[in-house]
Design a protein around this motif. Structure first.
Motif, short mmCIF file in Angstrom:
data_model
loop_
_atom_site.label_atom_id
_atom_site.label_comp_id
_atom_site.label_asym_id
_atom_site.label_seq_id
_atom_site.Cartn_x
_atom_site.Cartn_y
_atom_site.Cartn_z
N LEU A 174 0.86 -1.18 0.00
CA LEU A 174 0.00 0.00 0.00
C LEU A 174 0.89 1.23 0.00
CD1 LEU A 174 -2.72 -1.00 2.63
CD2 LEU A 174 -2.92 -1.05 0.14
N PHE A 175 0.62 2.16 -0.91
CA PHE A 175 1.45 3.35 -1.10
C PHE A 175 0.72 4.58 -0.59
CE2 PHE A 175 2.56 7.07 -3.66
CZ PHE A 175 3.94 7.11 -3.50
N ALA A 176 1.50 5.50 -0.01
CA ALA A 176 0.91 6.76 0.46
C ALA A 176 1.89 7.90 0.23
CB ALA A 176 0.56 6.67 1.94
N ALA A 177 1.35 9.02 -0.22
CA ALA A 177 2.12 10.26 -0.39
C ALA A 177 1.16 11.43 -0.16
CB ALA A 177 2.75 10.33 -1.77
N PRO A 178 0.67 11.59 1.08
CA PRO A 178 -0.32 12.65 1.34
C PRO A 178 0.30 14.03 1.17
CG PRO A 178 0.43 11.64 3.39
CD PRO A 178 0.99 10.82 2.29
N PRO A 179 -0.25 14.84 0.28
CA PRO A 179 0.34 16.16 0.03
C PRO A 179 -0.05 17.15 1.12
CG PRO A 179 -1.61 15.88 -1.31
CD PRO A 179 -1.40 14.58 -0.59
N PRO A 180 0.75 18.18 1.34
CA PRO A 180 0.36 19.24 2.27
C PRO A 180 -0.83 20.01 1.70
CG PRO A 180 2.33 19.88 1.08
CD PRO A 180 2.06 18.45 0.71
N ARG A 181 -1.67 20.54 2.59
CA ARG A 181 -2.85 21.30 2.14
C ARG A 181 -2.42 22.74 1.85
NH1 ARG A 181 -7.77 19.30 2.32
NH2 ARG A 181 -8.70 21.36 2.58
N LEU A 182 -1.82 22.93 0.70
CA LEU A 182 -1.34 24.24 0.28
C LEU A 182 -2.18 24.69 -0.91
CD1 LEU A 182 2.51 23.58 0.49
CD2 LEU A 182 1.07 24.76 2.17
N MET A 183 -3.09 25.60 -0.67
CA MET A 183 -4.00 26.05 -1.73
C MET A 183 -3.23 26.83 -2.80
SD MET A 183 -7.38 27.22 0.42
CE MET A 183 -8.24 27.55 -1.12
N GLY A 184 -3.47 26.46 -4.06
CA GLY A 184 -2.86 27.16 -5.17
C GLY A 184 -1.41 26.81 -5.41
N VAL A 185 -0.86 25.84 -4.66
CA VAL A 185 0.53 25.42 -4.84
C VAL A 185 0.53 24.12 -5.65
CG1 VAL A 185 2.64 24.67 -3.70
CG2 VAL A 185 1.25 26.50 -2.69
N PRO A 186 1.26 24.08 -6.78
CA PRO A 186 1.18 22.91 -7.65
C PRO A 186 2.10 21.76 -7.27
CG PRO A 186 2.50 24.60 -8.69
CD PRO A 186 1.97 25.20 -7.42
N ARG A 187 3.20 22.06 -6.56
CA ARG A 187 4.23 21.03 -6.35
C ARG A 187 4.92 21.28 -5.02
NH1 ARG A 187 7.88 17.73 -9.46
NH2 ARG A 187 10.04 17.86 -8.76
N ALA A 188 5.21 20.19 -4.29
CA ALA A 188 5.85 20.35 -2.99
C ALA A 188 6.52 19.03 -2.59
CB ALA A 188 4.83 20.75 -1.93
N PRO A 189 7.50 19.10 -1.69
CA PRO A 189 8.07 17.86 -1.15
C PRO A 189 6.99 17.06 -0.42
CG PRO A 189 9.43 19.76 -0.58
CD PRO A 189 8.15 20.30 -1.13
N VAL A 190 7.16 15.75 -0.42
CA VAL A 190 6.17 14.89 0.23
C VAL A 190 6.90 13.75 0.92
CG1 VAL A 190 5.83 13.39 -1.78
CG2 VAL A 190 3.98 13.68 -0.14
N ARG A 191 6.34 13.28 2.01
CA ARG A 191 6.91 12.14 2.72
C ARG A 191 6.17 10.88 2.25
NH1 ARG A 191 8.26 11.90 9.21
NH2 ARG A 191 9.73 10.14 9.09
N ALA A 192 6.75 10.22 1.28
CA ALA A 192 6.12 9.04 0.71
C ALA A 192 6.55 7.79 1.47
CB ALA A 192 6.50 8.90 -0.76
#
Length: 246
Positions: free
Chosen positions: A222-240
């Motif tokens: 099972l894979f997970a990469a929950p993105p931060p809730r940054l409105m209007g931001v297209p790309r960000a580091p993620v803890r996968a």
């Protein structure tokens, strides 16, 4: 409306060496106007062939006949089942965190990425590391049931691999929930719509710069990469991370 099937001869070469030839093979078809590329993808999926490089068909005949339940075909109702138990989460980051992983959101808004497309997704790991061809084409992914899955491309390289337009379109058509790669960038074939643009345009998040894919099984995690809730931001580091079946 009658069911349709195809009969054909086929020759396959594999990215890690070897080849396969068949004569008079048959697969179920979605309709009488199926293209040769669609028939080739169904052939690869029906046998679960991994690292298929080229698929050449000959003597193709399409005819009405009841479906037999070709795996991955229009009458296949099977779905992969997750394992009942999993280990502790396995980090999928790199030794140098600044190099990844990153998540890119459809529509350029990380806050709008639903959890159903980023958390607890059954994963399929497409291994092309060491393959002679540097393009991940339909043959490499068609062996997997990708609907609702995170499709993780294990290239073993930070750059140099591309995801073809045909493969990206196939992943969208077959319902992939997310596509990830251990490459720095999910690149498309030069001079065409990039794979990233095609996936994002269809609502499929993209995760780049993953690490540790060599430690995951082809299916079952099972894979997970929950993105931060940054409105209007297209790309960000993620803890996968992934949970691997026991």
């Amino acid at each position: 409306m009658p069911d349709y099937r195809a009969s054909f001869d086929a020759a396959i070469t594999f990215g890690n060496g070897g080849d396969l030839t068949v004569h008079g093979f048959r697969v179920d078809l979605p309709g009488p106007d199926a293209t040769e590329s669609e028939i080739a993808a169904l052939f690869v999926a029906s046998l679960g062939l991994l690292m298929a490089d080229t698929v050449e068909l000959a003597d193709v005949r399409i005819f009405p006949e009841p479906h037999k339940g070709t795996r991955g075909g229009p009458s296949d109702r099977g779905r992969a089942q997750g394992a009942p138990g999993t280990t502790a989460p396995v980090e999928l980051d790199r030794a140098v965190p600044e190099s990844g992983p990153f998540i890119e959101a459809p529509g350029g808004d990380l806050a709008a990425v639903p959890l159903s497309r980023s958390v607890d997704l059954p994963a399929v790991v497409v291994r092309v590391a060491g393959a002679t061809a540097r393009a991940v084409d339909v043959g490499a992914v068609a062996a997997f049931d990708v609907r609702g899955h995170a499709v993780l491309l294990h290239t073993g390289a930070h750059d140099g691999f591309v995801l073809t337009d045909a493969a990206a379109a196939w992943l969208v058509e077959h319902g992939a929930a997310l596509v990830g790669t251990d490459s720095d960038e999910l690149r498309g074939a030069e001079g065409r719509t990039t794979a990233r643009e095609r996936l994002l345009g269809a609502g499929v998040p993209v995760v780049e710069g993953l690490g540790g894919l060599e430690g995951l099984p082809p299916t079952g995690a099972l894979f997970a990469a929950p993105p931060p809730r940054l409105m209007g931001v297209p790309r960000a580091p993620v803890r996968a991370y992934a949970r691997v079946p026991q």
